[in-house]
Motif scaffolding. Structure first.
Motif, PDB file in Angstrom:
ATOM      1  N   GLN A 182      29.287 -71.262-127.950  1.00 58.93           N
ATOM      2  CA  GLN A 182      29.723 -70.665-126.695  1.00 58.93           C
ATOM      3  C   GLN A 182      31.226 -70.533-126.598  1.00 58.93           C
ATOM      4  O   GLN A 182      31.725 -69.907-125.673  1.00 58.93           O
ATOM      5  CB  GLN A 182      29.202 -71.484-125.514  1.00 58.93           C
ATOM      6  N   PHE A 183      31.974 -71.107-127.525  1.00 54.86           N
ATOM      7  CA  PHE A 183      33.424 -71.077-127.449  1.00 54.86           C
ATOM      8  C   PHE A 183      34.044 -70.170-128.512  1.00 54.86           C
ATOM      9  O   PHE A 183      35.193 -70.320-128.872  1.00 54.86           O
ATOM     10  CB  PHE A 183      33.992 -72.485-127.622  1.00 54.86           C
ATOM     11  N   ILE A 184      33.292 -69.216-129.044  1.00 57.65           N
ATOM     12  CA  ILE A 184      33.796 -68.380-130.132  1.00 57.65           C
ATOM     13  C   ILE A 184      34.341 -67.064-129.592  1.00 57.65           C
ATOM     14  O   ILE A 184      33.748 -66.446-128.723  1.00 57.65           O
ATOM     15  CB  ILE A 184      32.671 -68.059-131.127  1.00 57.65           C
ATOM     16  N   VAL A 185      35.461 -66.633-130.145  1.00 54.72           N
ATOM     17  CA  VAL A 185      35.890 -65.253-129.952  1.00 54.72           C
ATOM     18  C   VAL A 185      35.304 -64.481-131.118  1.00 54.72           C
ATOM     19  O   VAL A 185      35.665 -64.713-132.256  1.00 54.72           O
ATOM     20  CB  VAL A 185      37.417 -65.120-129.978  1.00 54.72           C
ATOM     21  N   HIS A 186      34.376 -63.574-130.870  1.00 57.96           N
ATOM     22  CA  HIS A 186      33.702 -62.878-131.954  1.00 57.96           C
ATOM     23  C   HIS A 186      34.550 -61.697-132.419  1.00 57.96           C
ATOM     24  O   HIS A 186      34.816 -60.771-131.672  1.00 57.96           O
ATOM     25  CB  HIS A 186      32.329 -62.394-131.494  1.00 57.96           C
TER      26      HIS A 186
ATOM     27  N   ARG B 292      32.730 -54.630-126.494  1.00 55.40           N
ATOM     28  CA  ARG B 292      32.578 -54.823-125.047  1.00 55.40           C
ATOM     29  C   ARG B 292      32.575 -56.313-124.691  1.00 55.40           C
ATOM     30  O   ARG B 292      33.185 -56.716-123.698  1.00 55.40           O
ATOM     31  CB  ARG B 292      31.289 -54.171-124.576  1.00 55.40           C
ATOM     32  N   VAL B 293      31.878 -57.117-125.491  1.00 53.51           N
ATOM     33  CA  VAL B 293      31.845 -58.553-125.224  1.00 53.51           C
ATOM     34  C   VAL B 293      33.236 -59.150-125.377  1.00 53.51           C
ATOM     35  O   VAL B 293      33.654 -59.996-124.582  1.00 53.51           O
ATOM     36  CB  VAL B 293      30.827 -59.257-126.145  1.00 53.51           C
ATOM     37  N   ARG B 294      33.959 -58.719-126.385  1.00 51.84           N
ATOM     38  CA  ARG B 294      35.312 -59.244-126.565  1.00 51.84           C
ATOM     39  C   ARG B 294      36.200 -58.856-125.387  1.00 51.84           C
ATOM     40  O   ARG B 294      36.997 -59.663-124.908  1.00 51.84           O
ATOM     41  CB  ARG B 294      35.921 -58.743-127.882  1.00 51.84           C
ATOM     42  N   ARG B 295      36.074 -57.632-124.896  1.00 52.13           N
ATOM     43  CA  ARG B 295      36.820 -57.223-123.709  1.00 52.13           C
ATOM     44  C   ARG B 295      36.397 -58.074-122.503  1.00 52.13           C
ATOM     45  O   ARG B 295      37.233 -58.494-121.695  1.00 52.13           O
ATOM     46  CB  ARG B 295      36.553 -55.740-123.429  1.00 52.13           C
ATOM     47  N   ALA B 296      35.108 -58.335-122.395  1.00 49.97           N
ATOM     48  CA  ALA B 296      34.613 -59.151-121.286  1.00 49.97           C
ATOM     49  C   ALA B 296      35.166 -60.570-121.357  1.00 49.97           C
ATOM     50  O   ALA B 296      35.510 -61.165-120.325  1.00 49.97           O
ATOM     51  CB  ALA B 296      33.087 -59.180-121.298  1.00 49.97           C
ATOM     52  N   GLN B 297      35.257 -61.135-122.566  1.00 53.01           N
ATOM     53  CA  GLN B 297      35.821 -62.473-122.708  1.00 53.01           C
ATOM     54  C   GLN B 297      37.247 -62.509-122.165  1.00 53.01           C
ATOM     55  O   GLN B 297      37.636 -63.444-121.459  1.00 53.01           O
ATOM     56  CB  GLN B 297      35.803 -62.893-124.179  1.00 53.01           C
ATOM     57  N   TYR B 298      38.011 -61.497-122.501  1.00 52.55           N
ATOM     58  CA  TYR B 298      39.397 -61.432-122.027  1.00 52.55           C
ATOM     59  C   TYR B 298      39.447 -61.354-120.506  1.00 52.55           C
ATOM     60  O   TYR B 298      40.225 -62.054-119.846  1.00 52.55           O
ATOM     61  CB  TYR B 298      40.100 -60.228-122.651  1.00 52.55           C
ATOM     62  N   LEU B 299      38.592 -60.529-119.901  1.00 54.02           N
ATOM     63  CA  LEU B 299      38.588 -60.372-118.446  1.00 54.02           C
ATOM     64  C   LEU B 299      38.106 -61.647-117.748  1.00 54.02           C
ATOM     65  O   LEU B 299      38.623 -62.011-116.690  1.00 54.02           O
ATOM     66  CB  LEU B 299      37.705 -59.188-118.051  1.00 54.02           C
ATOM     67  N   LEU B 300      37.142 -62.322-118.339  1.00 60.53           N
ATOM     68  CA  LEU B 300      36.656 -63.571-117.757  1.00 60.53           C
ATOM     69  C   LEU B 300      37.748 -64.639-117.760  1.00 60.53           C
ATOM     70  O   LEU B 300      37.828 -65.467-116.860  1.00 60.53           O
ATOM     71  CB  LEU B 300      35.435 -64.077-118.529  1.00 60.53           C
TER      72      LEU B 300
ATOM     73  N   ILE C  70      33.015 -56.866-113.882  1.00 65.79           N
ATOM     74  CA  ILE C  70      33.293 -56.870-115.316  1.00 65.79           C
ATOM     75  C   ILE C  70      32.217 -56.098-116.075  1.00 65.79           C
ATOM     76  O   ILE C  70      32.511 -55.424-117.079  1.00 65.79           O
ATOM     77  CB  ILE C  70      33.415 -58.312-115.827  1.00 65.79           C
ATOM     78  N   ALA C  71      30.970 -56.164-115.601  1.00 65.58           N
ATOM     79  CA  ALA C  71      29.901 -55.391-116.242  1.00 65.58           C
ATOM     80  C   ALA C  71      30.232 -53.905-116.239  1.00 65.58           C
ATOM     81  O   ALA C  71      30.009 -53.195-117.225  1.00 65.58           O
ATOM     82  CB  ALA C  71      28.568 -55.650-115.531  1.00 65.58           C
ATOM     83  N   VAL C  72      30.782 -53.420-115.122  1.00 63.45           N
ATOM     84  CA  VAL C  72      31.179 -52.012-115.034  1.00 63.45           C
ATOM     85  C   VAL C  72      32.405 -51.738-115.901  1.00 63.45           C
ATOM     86  O   VAL C  72      32.461 -50.734-116.620  1.00 63.45           O
ATOM     87  CB  VAL C  72      31.462 -51.632-113.560  1.00 63.45           C
ATOM     88  N   GLN C  73      33.392 -52.640-115.853  1.00 62.65           N
ATOM     89  CA  GLN C  73      34.628 -52.453-116.613  1.00 62.65           C
ATOM     90  C   GLN C  73      34.391 -52.407-118.116  1.00 62.65           C
ATOM     91  O   GLN C  73      35.187 -51.818-118.855  1.00 62.65           O
ATOM     92  CB  GLN C  73      35.604 -53.591-116.305  1.00 62.65           C
ATOM     93  N   THR C  74      33.335 -53.052-118.572  1.00 59.78           N
ATOM     94  CA  THR C  74      33.091 -53.120-120.013  1.00 59.78           C
ATOM     95  C   THR C  74      31.954 -52.215-120.475  1.00 59.78           C
ATOM     96  O   THR C  74      31.521 -52.297-121.626  1.00 59.78           O
ATOM     97  CB  THR C  74      32.782 -54.573-120.428  1.00 59.78           C
ATOM     98  N   GLY C  75      31.502 -51.347-119.601  1.00 56.85           N
ATOM     99  CA  GLY C  75      30.553 -50.322-120.006  1.00 56.85           C
ATOM    100  C   GLY C  75      29.118 -50.764-120.116  1.00 56.85           C
ATOM    101  O   GLY C  75      28.288 -50.019-120.644  1.00 56.85           O
ATOM    102  N   PHE C  76      28.774 -51.961-119.602  1.00 54.22           N
ATOM    103  CA  PHE C  76      27.388 -52.400-119.687  1.00 54.22           C
ATOM    104  C   PHE C  76      26.531 -51.805-118.570  1.00 54.22           C
ATOM    105  O   PHE C  76      25.307 -51.805-118.674  1.00 54.22           O
ATOM    106  CB  PHE C  76      27.321 -53.932-119.637  1.00 54.22           C
ATOM    107  N   GLY C  77      27.165 -51.329-117.519  1.00 58.43           N
ATOM    108  CA  GLY C  77      26.423 -50.726-116.429  1.00 58.43           C
ATOM    109  C   GLY C  77      25.896 -51.755-115.452  1.00 58.43           C
ATOM    110  O   GLY C  77      26.471 -51.944-114.380  1.00 58.43           O
TER     111      GLY C  77
ATOM    112  N   ARG D 170      25.280 -63.280-123.543  1.00 59.52           N
ATOM    113  CA  ARG D 170      24.673 -64.508-124.042  1.00 59.52           C
ATOM    114  C   ARG D 170      24.237 -64.340-125.495  1.00 59.52           C
ATOM    115  O   ARG D 170      24.368 -65.266-126.304  1.00 59.52           O
ATOM    116  CB  ARG D 170      23.476 -64.894-123.175  1.00 59.52           C
ATOM    117  N   ARG D 171      23.730 -63.165-125.837  1.00 57.98           N
ATOM    118  CA  ARG D 171      23.267 -62.934-127.203  1.00 57.98           C
ATOM    119  C   ARG D 171      24.424 -63.000-128.199  1.00 57.98           C
ATOM    120  O   ARG D 171      24.284 -63.538-129.291  1.00 57.98           O
ATOM    121  CB  ARG D 171      22.578 -61.571-127.292  1.00 57.98           C
ATOM    122  N   VAL D 172      25.580 -62.465-127.827  1.00 58.66           N
ATOM    123  CA  VAL D 172      26.724 -62.423-128.735  1.00 58.66           C
ATOM    124  C   VAL D 172      27.556 -63.695-128.663  1.00 58.66           C
ATOM    125  O   VAL D 172      27.956 -64.266-129.685  1.00 58.66           O
ATOM    126  CB  VAL D 172      27.605 -61.186-128.433  1.00 58.66           C
ATOM    127  N   ALA D 173      27.856 -64.173-127.448  1.00 59.91           N
ATOM    128  CA  ALA D 173      28.770 -65.303-127.276  1.00 59.91           C
ATOM    129  C   ALA D 173      28.064 -66.654-127.228  1.00 59.91           C
ATOM    130  O   ALA D 173      28.707 -67.691-127.351  1.00 59.91           O
ATOM    131  CB  ALA D 173      29.603 -65.125-126.004  1.00 59.91           C
TER     132      ALA D 173
END
Length: 323
Positions: free
Chosen positions: A198-202, A264-272, A282-289, A299-302
């Motif tokens: 859970q603490f990885i930057v992918h 998108r997940v990496r961008r989300a990590q930065y915003l979080l 953040i879901a909207v900002q990162t294109g997840f809708g 959760r799947r990636v991070a």
């Protein structure tokens, strides 16, 4: 300013000593301020420390451990079965005051000798793991990870893993931007797994510089906030979807949409870490809708939820968001 005390005992391994000094010493805040004060300590009254082929003189003694926010225990060539006088007492006193303590490589033997790792999971260099487990059966030794973070107490495997652990601590203290700068200064990646998924930057799967996909990857990263389709990406690349998929697998080892999800997940990590925006925003900002799609993919990636990730890595002073 956060004080890091590096406790050097006789027989200290030179790289284990220099790794935290260099990593913490090179960290810089966005405004140029230095976030860490690094102090090298010795258990000897004259400050001398044998480092194999040479001797160093530490400017601080054991009293500096009581003033530290973080204590690092580098490895030594031959871990002693008993610690030098005053060392276990100083470390236990620091731990009682909430000081973070971390060991590098076989420095885990020194750490375990204090009793502070009793009942906890720990790691060390794989070649020494069995010996550590035999000497300290009350410690659960895991030789298969780069580092273990128990919160206040951390242990790392070999010398390279020490850099991963130090960058992990910098990231917890001051966020990913500061840790990324320290990683670049140390010529290190910031994404190696430490056994704390859970603490990885992918990292994004790279394409070799100068390849045909390089401009497209930059465009994708710049536009990952959009709900892009494979057809749109292929049109941007001037290729058919079939050709695009083949090129992606050849040059990055993954598919265009999988690469985009990671961006998108990496961008989300930065915003979080750096904003107080809600998960919905953040879901909207990162294109997840939708927030649901965002949470599932994150959760799947991070390996953890956006809320748990934010709790661990929100930048100091940043207000909490209503997730």
């Amino acid at each position: 300013m956060h004080t890091v005390a590096v406790l050097a005992l006789d027989g200290v391994i030179p790289f284990d000593l220099s790794a935290p000094i260099d990593t913490f010493g090179r960290a810089l805040l966005p405004d140029g301020r230095v976030p860490y004060r690094v102090r090298v300590c010795s258990a000897r009254e004259d400050g001398s420390v044998s480092a194999g082929a040479f001797t160093v003189r530490a400017p601080y003694g054991l009293e500096a451990l009581g003033e530290a926010d973080t204590i690092i225990l580098p490895g030594v060539a031959e871990p002693p079965r008993t610690l030098p006088p005053g060392v276990p007492e100083a470390l236990r006193a620091a731990a009682a005051n909430g000081t973070r303590i971390a060991s590098i490589c076989v420095g885990a033997f020194l750490f375990a000798a204090t009793g502070l790792l009793d009942g906890l999971r720990a790691t060390t260099h794989w070649i020494a793991a069995r010996d550590l487990a035999e000497r300290h059966p009350e410690v659960t030794v895991d030789p298969n990870v780069l580092y273990v973070d128990n919160g206040q107490f951390l242990t790392s495997a070999g010398a390279a893993a020490a850099l991963d652990m130090c960058l992990h601590m910098i990231r917890k203290d001051f966020g990913s931007a500061v840790a990324a700068h320290a990683a670049r200064m140390s010529v290190m990646p910031l994404e190696r797994e430490g056994g704390q998924a859970q603490f990885i930057v992918h990292a994004l799967p790279p394409a070799p510089a100068g390849t045909t996909l390089e401009p497209l990857l930059q465009w994708l990263e710049d536009h990952c906030d959009r709900e892009l389709t494979l057809d749109e990406v292929a049109a941007r690349a001037g290729m058919s979807t079939r050709t695009l998929n083949r090129r992606f697998r050849e040059q990055t080892g993954t598919t265009p949409l999988q690469w985009l999800h990671r961006a998108r997940v990496r961008r989300a990590q930065y915003l979080l870490e750096t904003t107080s925006h809600t998960v919905e925003h953040i879901a909207v900002q990162t294109g997840f809708g939708s927030p649901t799609a965002f949470r599932e993919r994150f959760r799947r990636v991070a390996g953890t939820s956006p809320q748990a990730y934010r709790k661990s890595f929100r930048a100091p002073g940043r207000p909490a968001a209503a997730d």
